[in-house]
Design a protein around this motif. Sequence first.
Motif, PDB file in Angstrom:
ATOM      1  N   PHE A  80      -3.008  -0.679 -13.393  1.00  0.00           N
ATOM      2  CA  PHE A  80      -3.160  -0.649 -11.944  1.00  0.00           C
ATOM      3  C   PHE A  80      -1.789  -0.745 -11.297  1.00  0.00           C
ATOM      4  N   ASN A  81      -1.633  -0.047 -10.196  1.00  0.00           N
ATOM      5  CA  ASN A  81      -0.422  -0.148  -9.377  1.00  0.00           C
ATOM      6  C   ASN A  81      -0.821  -0.615  -7.992  1.00  0.00           C
ATOM      7  N   SER A  82       0.055  -1.368  -7.361  1.00  0.00           N
ATOM      8  CA  SER A  82      -0.187  -1.758  -5.973  1.00  0.00           C
ATOM      9  C   SER A  82       1.137  -1.757  -5.224  1.00  0.00           C
ATOM     10  N   ILE A  83       1.040  -1.533  -3.928  1.00  0.00           N
ATOM     11  CA  ILE A  83       2.197  -1.563  -3.037  1.00  0.00           C
ATOM     12  C   ILE A  83       2.043  -2.833  -2.205  1.00  0.00           C
ATOM     13  N   VAL A  84       2.986  -3.754  -2.362  1.00  0.00           N
ATOM     14  CA  VAL A  84       2.887  -5.058  -1.712  1.00  0.00           C
ATOM     15  C   VAL A  84       3.990  -5.183  -0.664  1.00  0.00           C
ATOM     16  N   GLY A  85       3.581  -5.415   0.589  1.00  0.00           N
ATOM     17  CA  GLY A  85       4.538  -5.598   1.677  1.00  0.00           C
ATOM     18  C   GLY A  85       4.991  -7.038   1.767  1.00  0.00           C
TER      19      GLY A  85
END
Length: 127
Positions: A80-85
């Motif tokens: 899984f990949n996620s973009i975290v701000g």
Amino acid sequence: MEVTGKIKMIDQTKEVGSAGFKKRDVVVTTDEQYPQHISVQFVQDKCELLNNYQVGDNVKIDINLRGREWTNNQGELVYFNSIVGWRIGKVQAESASAPAQAPPMPAAAAFAPATNINEEEADDLPF
């Protein structure tokens, strides 16, 4: 890394799992030839950063890419990949009425010989 664009959607803060993990998603539409709708997730105390923003705001979000490995019930590895701000700020939209910049100087003009040297000074050269 960063994502810049216009906020399309801001979700409510959600608690996930029994440990009280909080997350909040925002979707930003980029301003490019082929606009992209990028979902960025803010987690834990960073969820509150979105309270001062609304749909339509032009923003720049500083992000980290995260990747995880998980073994499903069949014993297969899944990634899984996620973009975290982690930071967000408003930016000004570029307007068509922005002042025009002067065109760059042609290369030939930049290296043109000086015209204010008199002939006597030119003859003083030692070579």
